[in-house]
Motif scaffolding. Sequence first.
Motif, PDB file in Angstrom:
ATOM      1  N   SER A 177       6.900   6.974  -6.364  1.00 50.70           N
ATOM      2  CA  SER A 177       7.916   7.892  -5.856  1.00 50.70           C
ATOM      3  C   SER A 177       8.975   7.095  -5.096  1.00 50.70           C
ATOM      4  CB  SER A 177       7.271   8.920  -4.925  1.00 50.70           C
ATOM      5  OG  SER A 177       6.742   8.279  -3.771  1.00 50.70           O
ATOM      6  N   THR A 178      10.072   7.764  -4.770  1.00 44.68           N
ATOM      7  CA  THR A 178      11.138   7.104  -4.011  1.00 44.68           C
ATOM      8  C   THR A 178      10.617   6.582  -2.678  1.00 44.68           C
ATOM      9  OG1 THR A 178      12.809   8.524  -5.031  1.00 44.68           O
ATOM     10  CG2 THR A 178      13.421   7.423  -2.965  1.00 44.68           C
ATOM     11  N   LEU A 179       9.830   7.404  -1.987  1.00 36.97           N
ATOM     12  CA  LEU A 179       9.256   6.991  -0.708  1.00 36.97           C
ATOM     13  C   LEU A 179       8.402   5.743  -0.875  1.00 36.97           C
ATOM     14  CD1 LEU A 179       8.482   7.575   2.325  1.00 36.97           C
ATOM     15  CD2 LEU A 179       6.533   8.857   1.392  1.00 36.97           C
ATOM     16  N   GLU A 180       7.498   5.753  -1.856  1.00 42.91           N
ATOM     17  CA  GLU A 180       6.590   4.621  -2.045  1.00 42.91           C
ATOM     18  C   GLU A 180       7.333   3.357  -2.436  1.00 42.91           C
ATOM     19  OE1 GLU A 180       2.511   6.439  -3.727  1.00 42.91           O
ATOM     20  OE2 GLU A 180       4.307   7.064  -4.818  1.00 42.91           O
ATOM     21  N   THR A 181       8.356   3.510  -3.258  1.00 39.15           N
ATOM     22  CA  THR A 181       9.167   2.351  -3.650  1.00 39.15           C
ATOM     23  C   THR A 181       9.832   1.726  -2.431  1.00 39.15           C
ATOM     24  OG1 THR A 181       9.614   3.337  -5.827  1.00 39.15           O
ATOM     25  CG2 THR A 181      11.090   1.589  -5.092  1.00 39.15           C
ATOM     26  N   ALA A 182      10.396   2.574  -1.576  1.00 37.89           N
ATOM     27  CA  ALA A 182      11.044   2.075  -0.361  1.00 37.89           C
ATOM     28  C   ALA A 182      10.034   1.411   0.565  1.00 37.89           C
ATOM     29  CB  ALA A 182      11.741   3.229   0.360  1.00 37.89           C
ATOM     30  N   LEU A 189      10.432  -7.053   2.445  1.00 44.22           N
ATOM     31  CA  LEU A 189      11.623  -7.575   3.125  1.00 44.22           C
ATOM     32  C   LEU A 189      11.384  -7.794   4.618  1.00 44.22           C
ATOM     33  CD1 LEU A 189      14.431  -5.440   1.439  1.00 44.22           C
ATOM     34  CD2 LEU A 189      13.943  -7.866   1.065  1.00 44.22           C
ATOM     35  N   GLU A 190      10.615  -6.894   5.224  1.00 44.30           N
ATOM     36  CA  GLU A 190      10.359  -7.010   6.659  1.00 44.30           C
ATOM     37  C   GLU A 190       9.118  -7.847   6.955  1.00 44.30           C
ATOM     38  OE1 GLU A 190      12.486  -5.671   8.951  1.00 44.30           O
ATOM     39  OE2 GLU A 190      13.741  -5.093   7.229  1.00 44.30           O
ATOM     40  N   ARG A 191       8.378  -8.186   5.895  1.00 49.46           N
ATOM     41  CA  ARG A 191       7.123  -8.941   6.040  1.00 49.46           C
ATOM     42  C   ARG A 191       6.184  -8.255   7.033  1.00 49.46           C
ATOM     43  NH1 ARG A 191       9.764 -15.054   6.322  1.00 49.46           N
ATOM     44  NH2 ARG A 191      10.963 -14.849   4.391  1.00 49.46           N
ATOM     45  N   ASP A 192       6.027  -6.959   6.823  1.00 45.85           N
ATOM     46  CA  ASP A 192       5.239  -6.141   7.750  1.00 45.85           C
ATOM     47  C   ASP A 192       4.537  -5.036   6.967  1.00 45.85           C
ATOM     48  OD1 ASP A 192       4.194  -4.596   9.756  1.00 45.85           O
ATOM     49  OD2 ASP A 192       6.054  -4.416  10.899  1.00 45.85           O
ATOM     50  N   ASN A 193       3.217  -5.156   6.811  1.00 46.70           N
ATOM     51  CA  ASN A 193       2.453  -4.177   6.041  1.00 46.70           C
ATOM     52  C   ASN A 193       2.248  -2.855   6.776  1.00 46.70           C
ATOM     53  OD1 ASN A 193       2.091  -5.794   3.752  1.00 46.70           O
ATOM     54  ND2 ASN A 193       0.304  -6.808   4.646  1.00 46.70           N
ATOM     55  N   SER A 194       2.613  -2.787   8.038  1.00 41.42           N
ATOM     56  CA  SER A 194       2.432  -1.535   8.772  1.00 41.42           C
ATOM     57  C   SER A 194       3.328  -0.419   8.227  1.00 41.42           C
ATOM     58  CB  SER A 194       2.704  -1.741  10.267  1.00 41.42           C
ATOM     59  OG  SER A 194       4.071  -2.029  10.501  1.00 41.42           O
ATOM     60  N   TYR A 195       4.391  -0.794   7.491  1.00 42.63           N
ATOM     61  CA  TYR A 195       5.242   0.229   6.887  1.00 42.63           C
ATOM     62  C   TYR A 195       4.434   1.074   5.910  1.00 42.63           C
ATOM     63  CZ  TYR A 195       9.471  -1.684   8.950  1.00 42.63           C
ATOM     64  OH  TYR A 195      10.426  -2.070   9.850  1.00 42.63           O
ATOM     65  N   ARG A 196       3.541   0.438   5.165  1.00 42.54           N
ATOM     66  CA  ARG A 196       2.703   1.177   4.221  1.00 42.54           C
ATOM     67  C   ARG A 196       1.825   2.178   4.964  1.00 42.54           C
ATOM     68  NH1 ARG A 196       1.890  -4.074   1.983  1.00 42.54           N
ATOM     69  NH2 ARG A 196       3.024  -4.361   0.023  1.00 42.54           N
ATOM     70  N   GLU A 197       1.174   1.693   6.001  1.00 45.69           N
ATOM     71  CA  GLU A 197       0.226   2.538   6.729  1.00 45.69           C
ATOM     72  C   GLU A 197       0.907   3.732   7.380  1.00 45.69           C
ATOM     73  OE1 GLU A 197      -2.653   2.268  10.679  1.00 45.69           O
ATOM     74  OE2 GLU A 197      -1.751   0.445   9.856  1.00 45.69           O
ATOM     75  N   GLN A 198       2.048   3.505   8.016  1.00 45.60           N
ATOM     76  CA  GLN A 198       2.670   4.574   8.801  1.00 45.60           C
ATOM     77  C   GLN A 198       3.518   5.539   7.980  1.00 45.60           C
ATOM     78  OE1 GLN A 198       3.962   3.581  12.894  1.00 45.60           O
ATOM     79  NE2 GLN A 198       3.793   1.432  12.264  1.00 45.60           N
ATOM     80  N   LEU A 199       4.243   5.035   6.992  1.00 46.35           N
ATOM     81  CA  LEU A 199       5.155   5.904   6.247  1.00 46.35           C
ATOM     82  C   LEU A 199       4.488   6.648   5.097  1.00 46.35           C
ATOM     83  CD1 LEU A 199       8.406   3.742   6.146  1.00 46.35           C
ATOM     84  CD2 LEU A 199       7.933   5.749   7.549  1.00 46.35           C
ATOM     85  N   LEU A 200       3.273   6.251   4.724  1.00 46.92           N
ATOM     86  CA  LEU A 200       2.561   6.975   3.665  1.00 46.92           C
ATOM     87  C   LEU A 200       1.839   8.217   4.190  1.00 46.92           C
ATOM     88  CD1 LEU A 200       0.947   4.273   1.332  1.00 46.92           C
ATOM     89  CD2 LEU A 200       2.666   5.990   0.724  1.00 46.92           C
ATOM     90  N   ARG A 201       1.654   8.302   5.497  1.00 40.36           N
ATOM     91  CA  ARG A 201       0.892   9.424   6.055  1.00 40.36           C
ATOM     92  C   ARG A 201       1.501  10.792   5.734  1.00 40.36           C
ATOM     93  NH1 ARG A 201      -0.103   6.645  11.951  1.00 40.36           N
ATOM     94  NH2 ARG A 201      -1.708   5.136  11.308  1.00 40.36           N
ATOM     95  N   PRO A 202       2.829  10.969   5.827  1.00 34.78           N
ATOM     96  CA  PRO A 202       3.393  12.277   5.467  1.00 34.78           C
ATOM     97  C   PRO A 202       3.131  12.646   4.001  1.00 34.78           C
ATOM     98  CG  PRO A 202       4.983  10.997   6.723  1.00 34.78           C
ATOM     99  CD  PRO A 202       3.873  10.062   6.380  1.00 34.78           C
TER     100      PRO A 202
END
Length: 256
Positions: A177-182, A189-202
């Motif tokens: 999805s657009t969200l997952e792609t982003a 780009l940010e070299r930070d896997n926490s984006y996956r954990e926090q932004l996938l919750r919604p």
Amino acid sequence: MTSLEEVTWADLANIPADPPTMRELCKKCERPVQVCWCSALPPKPLEPRGRIIILQHPAEEKRSLRTAPMLSVGLAPGKCLIYKGKRFPKLDSDLESILADEKSLLLYPSASSVPLEQVAASDDGPFNLILIDGTWPQAKAIYHCSTALHTMRQVKLVSTGNSNYVIRTQPSDGCLSTLETAIEALSVLERDNSYREQLLRPLHALCQFQLDNGAVTHQSKEFLIKHNQYPKLIGKRLNKLLRNADNLKEEKEVKH
């Protein structure tokens, strides 16, 4: 003479209908409060160095289960910009300067696309990452009608898993999805896997609510076709998409 029955029916037909009862909407995500996913958002909006720029097909705005709003409210103000249309940039739009910026990258699987990881390794950021939001035919049409996109630096995601958006059928395994792609792009780009954990919750919250209320888990069209479960005839476009997906998987296996 008009019969009494006809007069009665005419009177009934002229009675105005009661307006539909509107459900209360959340002011942040603009979804009905009963199905709001805002409680699953990061406690504080995330602030990446770069920005996500979404070029959204008008038809996407009508979808009740779209994911782009999760990104726009999950990131800090100004870190996710959404432009709507079928051709970009439009007149009197600041998008033109963004697309012309040497720090802008278009995430699009063209022949000239390079792995996003390769660009991220150069550490020339922060970047403006441009995403096209729509079905594959819509995204392809936007790209071909927007000549400003053709001369941009183009990138692609090399390694992606299956989508967490399990209540919507994806064209093939690995489509996101657009969200997952982003999220995947931001993680790189940010070299930070926490984006996956926090932004996938919604997204998980949305899918769980739908599943709890009668929705079913969807397999990709690729999976259904391979297991003889796809109910429709397969067109040339879908055949080509599936072949490209198979070729990409073979390339990954060879590299590994």
